[in-house]
Design an enzyme around this catalytic site. Structure first.
Site, PDB file in Angstrom:
ATOM      1  N   ASP A 105     -13.970   6.195   5.610  1.00  0.00           N
ATOM      2  CA  ASP A 105     -12.256   5.712   5.763  1.00  0.00           C
ATOM      3  C   ASP A 105     -12.017   5.778   4.244  1.00  0.00           C
ATOM      4  O   ASP A 105     -12.160   5.183   3.551  1.00  0.00           O
ATOM      5  CB  ASP A 105     -12.285   4.640   5.837  1.00  0.00           C
ATOM      6  CG  ASP A 105     -11.754   3.835   6.187  1.00  0.00           C
ATOM      7  OD1 ASP A 105     -10.539   3.998   5.724  1.00  0.00           O
ATOM      8  OD2 ASP A 105     -11.530   2.937   7.082  1.00  0.00           O
TER       9      ASP A 105
ATOM     10  N   ASN B 263       0.728  -1.041  -0.297  1.00  0.00           N
ATOM     11  CA  ASN B 263      -0.474  -0.173   0.304  1.00  0.00           C
ATOM     12  C   ASN B 263       0.466   1.374   0.193  1.00  0.00           C
ATOM     13  O   ASN B 263       0.224   2.550   0.219  1.00  0.00           O
ATOM     14  CB  ASN B 263      -0.882  -0.036   1.168  1.00  0.00           C
ATOM     15  CG  ASN B 263      -1.503  -1.313   1.497  1.00  0.00           C
ATOM     16  OD1 ASN B 263      -2.168  -2.111  -0.100  1.00  0.00           O
ATOM     17  ND2 ASN B 263      -2.125  -1.791   2.192  1.00  0.00           N
TER      18      ASN B 263
ATOM     19  N   SER C  79     -10.891  -0.999   0.223  1.00  0.00           N
ATOM     20  CA  SER C  79      -9.284  -1.866   0.233  1.00  0.00           C
ATOM     21  C   SER C  79      -9.422  -2.981  -1.025  1.00  0.00           C
ATOM     22  O   SER C  79      -8.271  -2.612  -1.446  1.00  0.00           O
ATOM     23  CB  SER C  79      -9.254  -1.737   1.554  1.00  0.00           C
ATOM     24  OG  SER C  79     -10.359  -2.200   1.972  1.00  0.00           O
TER      25      SER C  79
ATOM     26  N   HIS D 180     -14.509  -1.580   6.322  1.00  0.00           N
ATOM     27  CA  HIS D 180     -13.213  -2.069   6.652  1.00  0.00           C
ATOM     28  C   HIS D 180     -13.168  -2.608   7.867  1.00  0.00           C
ATOM     29  O   HIS D 180     -14.132  -2.395   8.872  1.00  0.00           O
ATOM     30  CB  HIS D 180     -11.998  -1.237   6.425  1.00  0.00           C
ATOM     31  CG  HIS D 180     -10.593  -1.902   6.991  1.00  0.00           C
ATOM     32  ND1 HIS D 180     -10.276  -1.869   8.205  1.00  0.00           N
ATOM     33  CD2 HIS D 180      -9.603  -1.844   6.713  1.00  0.00           C
ATOM     34  CE1 HIS D 180      -8.991  -3.177   8.386  1.00  0.00           C
ATOM     35  NE2 HIS D 180      -8.716  -2.804   6.537  1.00  0.00           N
TER      36      HIS D 180
ATOM     37  N   GLU E 166     -16.113   3.238   3.280  1.00  0.00           N
ATOM     38  CA  GLU E 166     -14.603   3.431   2.570  1.00  0.00           C
ATOM     39  C   GLU E 166     -14.994   4.629   1.188  1.00  0.00           C
ATOM     40  O   GLU E 166     -15.616   4.921   0.323  1.00  0.00           O
ATOM     41  CB  GLU E 166     -14.299   2.913   2.237  1.00  0.00           C
ATOM     42  CG  GLU E 166     -13.506   1.676   3.998  1.00  0.00           C
ATOM     43  CD  GLU E 166     -13.221   0.351   2.968  1.00  0.00           C
ATOM     44  OE1 GLU E 166     -11.845   0.374   1.962  1.00  0.00           O
ATOM     45  OE2 GLU E 166     -13.181  -0.757   3.948  1.00  0.00           O
TER      46      GLU E 166
ATOM     47  N   HIS F 205      -7.110   4.917   1.773  1.00  0.00           N
ATOM     48  CA  HIS F 205      -6.862   4.237   0.236  1.00  0.00           C
ATOM     49  C   HIS F 205      -7.157   5.579  -0.891  1.00  0.00           C
ATOM     50  O   HIS F 205      -6.471   5.399  -1.998  1.00  0.00           O
ATOM     51  CB  HIS F 205      -7.057   2.915  -0.171  1.00  0.00           C
ATOM     52  CG  HIS F 205      -6.895   1.935   0.922  1.00  0.00           C
ATOM     53  ND1 HIS F 205      -5.672   1.494   0.305  1.00  0.00           N
ATOM     54  CD2 HIS F 205      -7.289   1.581   1.303  1.00  0.00           C
ATOM     55  CE1 HIS F 205      -5.772   0.396   1.519  1.00  0.00           C
ATOM     56  NE2 HIS F 205      -6.619   0.111   2.227  1.00  0.00           N
TER      57      HIS F 205
ATOM     58  N   LYS G 101       0.167   3.776   4.505  1.00  0.00           N
ATOM     59  CA  LYS G 101      -0.254   4.082   3.355  1.00  0.00           C
ATOM     60  C   LYS G 101       0.451   4.635   2.123  1.00  0.00           C
ATOM     61  O   LYS G 101       1.815   4.706   2.054  1.00  0.00           O
ATOM     62  CB  LYS G 101      -1.899   3.679   2.477  1.00  0.00           C
ATOM     63  CG  LYS G 101      -2.423   2.258   3.527  1.00  0.00           C
ATOM     64  CD  LYS G 101      -3.683   1.872   4.163  1.00  0.00           C
ATOM     65  CE  LYS G 101      -3.326   0.921   4.433  1.00  0.00           C
ATOM     66  NZ  LYS G 101      -4.446   0.519   4.813  1.00  0.00           N
TER      67      LYS G 101
HETATM   68  C1  LIG Z   1      -5.089  -0.045   6.356  1.00  0.00           C
HETATM   69  C2  LIG Z   1      -6.656   0.217   6.880  1.00  0.00           C
HETATM   70  C3  LIG Z   1      -6.695   0.830   7.626  1.00  0.00           C
HETATM   71  C4  LIG Z   1      -5.691   0.719   8.974  1.00  0.00           C
HETATM   72  O1  LIG Z   1      -4.616   1.486   9.165  1.00  0.00           O
HETATM   73  P1  LIG Z   1      -3.491   1.555  10.246  1.00  0.00           P
HETATM   74  O2  LIG Z   1      -2.921   2.828  10.680  1.00  0.00           O
HETATM   75  O3  LIG Z   1      -2.458  -0.174   9.002  1.00  0.00           O
HETATM   76  O4  LIG Z   1      -4.298   0.633  10.720  1.00  0.00           O
HETATM   77  C5  LIG Z   1      -8.386   1.382   7.870  1.00  0.00           C
HETATM   78  N1  LIG Z   1      -8.831   0.806   6.769  1.00  0.00           N
HETATM   79  C6  LIG Z   1      -8.581   0.611   5.936  1.00  0.00           C
HETATM   80  C7  LIG Z   1      -9.827   0.809   4.724  1.00  0.00           C
HETATM   81  C8  LIG Z   1      -7.241   0.033   5.758  1.00  0.00           C
HETATM   82  O5  LIG Z   1      -7.411   0.064   4.720  1.00  0.00           O
END
Ligand SMILES: *Cc1c(COP(=O)(O)O)cnc(C)c1O
Length: 368
Positions: free
Chosen positions: A195, A37, A170, A122, A166, A198, A226
Site C-alpha cells: 500500500d 496529505n 501512514s 492501514h 505499506e 504515502h 494524497k
Molecule cells: C489514505 C489511505 C488509504 C485510503 O485511501 P483513500 O483513497 O483515502 O480511500 C489506504 N491506505 C493508506 C495507507 C492510507 O493512508
C-alpha cells in the site's frame, strides 16, 4: 428494550472519558496546515481544476458501474499513466484507496490461504484481509525476521500466501524494507502487496517506494487522494492480475465508477508527478529541515511523528500549536497503538521554509 440512542450515548460517553471522542472539525480554520496529505499542493493546482472543469462536459456522474456503462475513456488513459509511473504492465482504478484494498485482497486470496501483514498496516488492508476469509497473522512492525518465522510456521498449511505492508507507513512516516520483505516472501513462495498511499509523489523520484528501493512487489496499491491531489484508488500489477481483479474485485464490479471530472484531475496530477521530480523532492526536503531543527530523527518521508503517549498529551500539544497558528492534529488510538498518541506532522511542497522552521521551534518543547 434498549433504545438505539441510549446505546449510542453510552458509547460516546466512554470515548469522551478516555479523551478519545472524535468530532468533525469546523471548516474555517485559518492556521497553517501541517496535517494534510496533499503533499505536492496539487489539490488546489490550477491545472487539476482546469482538467476537472473540462471533463464536467462528460457529465457530473458516471451513471453506472464501470462494467456496465460507467467506463469513460478517461479511465484507460489514467490506468495507462499510473501503470507506467509505477513500472507495471497494467492498472485498475477503484472508487477510493479504501475500496481498492477492500476489493483486491479478497480477489487474490481466500479460505485456505494465508495473509501475513505488518502490524501497522492501514485499517483498510486489515479490513480487506478479514473479508478474504484467509488466515491472518500480523508480524512486528518492519521485523523481517519475525515475518520469516511466521512464514516457516504457517506457510506449509496454506495454499497461497500474501504478505501485506505499506511502502511508507501512514502514521510513522518510515519506509518498509521492501527488498528484504520480497526476499523472505520469495524464499517461501509468497506474494507481496504494498500500500503506497504515502509513497507516490514523495519518494523514489515521485514514483513511490518500489522505485525508491528498485524493488518489484507483485501488487502495488495506492490512491489519487494524497500527493496526486484528486480522489480515487488504484492497483498496479501484471496484466493477468489486473484482468482477474476486473472479474473478482467486488468493490469495482458492484460500485459506480468515479465521476469523469475526478478521473481527469487524477490524470493531470499523475502527469505533474511524472514530469516534475524537483517538485516531488520538496516535501521530504522540508521534512528533513524540520526534523533537523526540532531535534528529531531524520525524516524518511513527508510524514513526521512526534509521539507523546497519552491522548490527553497529544490533544494538549495540538491545541497549543493551533494557538500559535499551526494546524497539526492529534492522532489517537485506535488509529495508532495504545500509549503512542502523537502529533502527525506532514509537509507539502506548498509550505514555505520559514514556516517550517517556526513550526520546529514550536514543536521542540514537546520533543522528549
Ligand atoms: C489514505 C489511505 C488509504 C485510503 O485511501 P483513500 O483513497 O483515502 O480511500 C489506504 N491506505 C493508506 C495507507 C492510507 O493512508
Amino acid at each position: 428494550m434498549t433504545s438505539l440512542d441510549d446505546m449510542a450515548r453510552r458509547k460516546l460517553e466512554a470515548l469522551q472519558s478516555g479523551a478519545l471522542l472524535r468530532t468533525l472539525p469546523g471548516p474555517n480554520r485559518t492556521a497553517l496546515n501541517f496535517c494534510s496529505n496533499d503533499y505536492l499542493g496539487l489539490a488546489q493546482d490550477q491545472r487539476l481544476k482546469a482538467a476537472a472543469a473540462a471533463a464536467l462536459e462528460h457529465g457530473a456522474g458516471a451513471g453506472a458501474s464501470r462494467l456496465v456503462t460507467g467506463n469513460h475513456a478517461l479511465y484507460a488513459e489514467l490506468e495507462a499513466k499510473i501503470a507506467a509511473l509505477k513500472g507495471e504492465q497494467a492498472a485498475l482504478v477503484f472508487g477510493s484507496g479504501y475500496l481498492a484494498n477492500l476489493g483486491t485482497i479478497p480477489a487474490l486470496v481466500g479460505p485456505g490461504d494465508l495473509i501475513l501483514a505488518d502490524e501497522l498496516s492501514h485499517a483498510c488492508m486489515i479490513s480487506g484481509a478479514k473479508l478474504s476469509g484467509a488466515v491472518v497473522h500480523t508480524y512486528r512492525h518492519n521485523d523481517v525476521e519475525h515475518l520469516r518465522s511466521l512464514l516457516e510456521a504457517h506457510r506449509p498449511a496454506a495454499a497461497n500466501c500474501l504478505v501485506l505492508t505499506e511502502g511508507v507507513f501512514s502514521m510513522d512516516g518510515d519506509l518498509s524494507p521492501l527488498p528484504d520483505i520480497i526476499a523472505a516472501a520469495r524464499d517461501h513462495d509468497a506474494w507481496v502487496m504494498t500500500d503506497d498511499a504515502h509513497g507516490l509523489g514523495v519518494v523514489g523520484n515521485g514514483r513511490g517506494s518500489a522505485a525508491h528501493w528498485n524493488a518489484r512487489p507483485d501488487v502495488q496499491m495506492g490512491t489519487f487522494s494524497k500527493a496526486v491531489g484528486s480522489y480515487g484508488g488504484y492497483v498496479a500489477a501484471s496484466r493477468p492480475v489486473i484482468d482477474l481483479l476486473v472479474n473478482r474485485a467486488r468493490s469495482v464490479i458492484y460500485a459506480t465508477g468515479l465521476p469523469p471530472a475526478v478521473v481527469a484531475a487524477s490524470i493531470a496530477g499523475v502527469d505533474i508527478i511524472a514530469s516534475d521530480p524537483a517538485l516531488c523532492a520538496r516535501p521530504l526536503a522540508l521534512a528533513r529541515t524540520f526534523t533537523a531543527h526540532a531535534n528529531l530523527p531524520a525524516a524518511q518521508s513527508a510524514i513526521v511523528p512526534v509521539v507523546l503517549g497519552t491522548p490527553e498529551a497529544a490533544l494538549k500539544a495540538s491545541t497549543t500549536l493551533e494557538r500559535q497558528g499551526f494546524l497539526v492534529t492529534a492522532i489517537r488510538p485506535p488509529t495508532v497503538p495504545a500509549n503512542t498518541a502523537r502529533l502527525r506532522v506532514t509537509f507539502s511542497a506548498a509550505h514555505r521554509e520559514e514556516d517550517v522552521l517556526r513550526l520546529a521551534d514550536a514543536v521542540r518543547p514537546f520533543v522528549r
